[in-house]
Design a protein around this motif. Sequence first.
Motif, PDB file in Angstrom:
ATOM      1  N   SER A 314       0.805  -1.220   0.000  1.00  0.00           N
ATOM      2  CA  SER A 314       0.000   0.000   0.000  1.00  0.00           C
ATOM      3  C   SER A 314       0.838   1.270   0.000  1.00  0.00           C
ATOM      4  O   SER A 314       0.300   2.368  -0.173  1.00  0.00           O
ATOM      5  CB  SER A 314      -0.953   0.015   1.202  1.00  0.00           C
ATOM      6  N   GLU A 372      -6.364  -2.943  -8.253  1.00  0.00           N
ATOM      7  CA  GLU A 372      -7.704  -2.913  -7.664  1.00  0.00           C
ATOM      8  C   GLU A 372      -7.658  -2.899  -6.146  1.00  0.00           C
ATOM      9  O   GLU A 372      -8.499  -2.265  -5.495  1.00  0.00           O
ATOM     10  CB  GLU A 372      -8.505  -4.116  -8.182  1.00  0.00           C
ATOM     11  N   GLU A 373      -6.677  -3.569  -5.565  1.00  0.00           N
ATOM     12  CA  GLU A 373      -6.508  -3.523  -4.104  1.00  0.00           C
ATOM     13  C   GLU A 373      -6.223  -2.108  -3.647  1.00  0.00           C
ATOM     14  O   GLU A 373      -6.722  -1.653  -2.617  1.00  0.00           O
ATOM     15  CB  GLU A 373      -5.355  -4.440  -3.675  1.00  0.00           C
ATOM     16  N   ARG A 374      -5.417  -1.368  -4.422  1.00  0.00           N
ATOM     17  CA  ARG A 374      -5.047  -0.004  -4.022  1.00  0.00           C
ATOM     18  C   ARG A 374      -6.213   0.946  -4.130  1.00  0.00           C
ATOM     19  O   ARG A 374      -6.408   1.813  -3.275  1.00  0.00           O
ATOM     20  CB  ARG A 374      -3.870   0.484  -4.878  1.00  0.00           C
ATOM     21  N   ILE A 375      -7.009   0.849  -5.206  1.00  0.00           N
ATOM     22  CA  ILE A 375      -8.080   1.823  -5.395  1.00  0.00           C
ATOM     23  C   ILE A 375      -9.287   1.533  -4.511  1.00  0.00           C
ATOM     24  O   ILE A 375     -10.141   2.407  -4.332  1.00  0.00           O
ATOM     25  CB  ILE A 375      -8.527   1.921  -6.873  1.00  0.00           C
ATOM     26  N   THR A 376      -9.382   0.322  -3.961  1.00  0.00           N
ATOM     27  CA  THR A 376     -10.496  -0.007  -3.068  1.00  0.00           C
ATOM     28  C   THR A 376     -10.098   0.034  -1.602  1.00  0.00           C
ATOM     29  O   THR A 376     -10.938  -0.186  -0.733  1.00  0.00           O
ATOM     30  CB  THR A 376     -11.055  -1.408  -3.398  1.00  0.00           C
ATOM     31  N   ALA A 377      -8.822   0.292  -1.333  1.00  0.00           N
ATOM     32  CA  ALA A 377      -8.347   0.310   0.067  1.00  0.00           C
ATOM     33  C   ALA A 377      -8.916   1.480   0.816  1.00  0.00           C
ATOM     34  O   ALA A 377      -9.147   2.553   0.251  1.00  0.00           O
ATOM     35  CB  ALA A 377      -6.822   0.344   0.088  1.00  0.00           C
TER      36      ALA A 377
END
Length: 377
Positions: A314, A372-377
């Motif tokens: 992150s 996608e993990e970064r933009i939904t974190a």
Amino acid sequence: MTHKRKGRSRKSERKIRIDFRRNRARPARDKDWTRRLREGDIEAEDARLSENVVAKGDLSRKRTVIERENDEEAGVAGVVVAMRGLVAEVDDGTRVWPCTVRRKLRTRLIEERNPVTVGDRVRFTIEADEQGVENEGVIEAVEPRRGVLTRIVGKRVQTIVANVDQVIIVSAVADPEFKPHLVDRYIVAAHAGGVEPVICLNKQDLPNNVGAVAELEHYSSLGYRTLKTSAKSGLGIDYFRTALAGRCSAVAGQSGVGKSSLLNAVDPRLNLRVGEVSAETQKGRHVTTTATLIRLADDGYVVDTPGVRSFDISTVPAAEIELHFVEFAEHIPHCKFPDCTHRHETGCAVKAAVDSDHISTRRYESYCRMFEERITA
């Protein structure tokens, strides 16, 4: 017990104002006025006049600390070789000192989970007890870092190791299962931290895993240095030793892949603890629990890091993840949109390269998963 501090000069000290830690930002009340007013112990007017509970101005929300103008020159120079809880073990070239971290330094670096980490170059002052015995130190300053490996733990940045030249990312043919996405995450973290990634596939003595070997060959085709090793049979150990010689390296990877076993094979004097992989879960047990900087016989340094089963990146902004997939570089300038995320846009040159097999589908999916993990974190 009283202490005397060496290497201090009051002439070089100055007072500065810094923010309180977040849990101390608001002044506490002297009395429980609300409860006492409800119970009739005091009058409302008395309560209003007897206490001002609101700090006035920004300066009242700060505290004063002493800072030396030449912090970077104060005390003794050393390198942090291990962290034991809140105590850093610092090598000054002659001996290893147990050191605490000056409170001011911890406060100013509170956003870091570890304001001091293995590999840091520091300045520390030596403390003596009332008998004059010098037996511990206090870290006063940390020099700027280069070559770092970081991840997110909770909501804070954890710097696993600092000032390294390369990270050896160790996986196994099997036992535990090879995880290419975890390797990709380490590669991204290494690139972001200015560290060269080297991919090592260990346990070559086990029945060959065609998929794992194919992935290693693909990393090699992308320009990454790769190694095939077996700590048990000795295969590739000479190449592994050569890769470490004369450099400062971090050895990283999931638990159970044989990181400590490889280092023992390179330098048997180390005698590092090793563990087995659970037959039921196929997951390694955490044997190495603390990152430690070790000097090797062949004039190199290595940090044996604790094994992990996941690696949070992150710290890398979503828009920058593409920069750390080297095979994307030649295609990105040809995307139709300058802010293309390479996921759903039309005219995306990266997606076209995936369709034409110029970019691995598996690597592309790994990129999408991280993005996608970064933009939904």
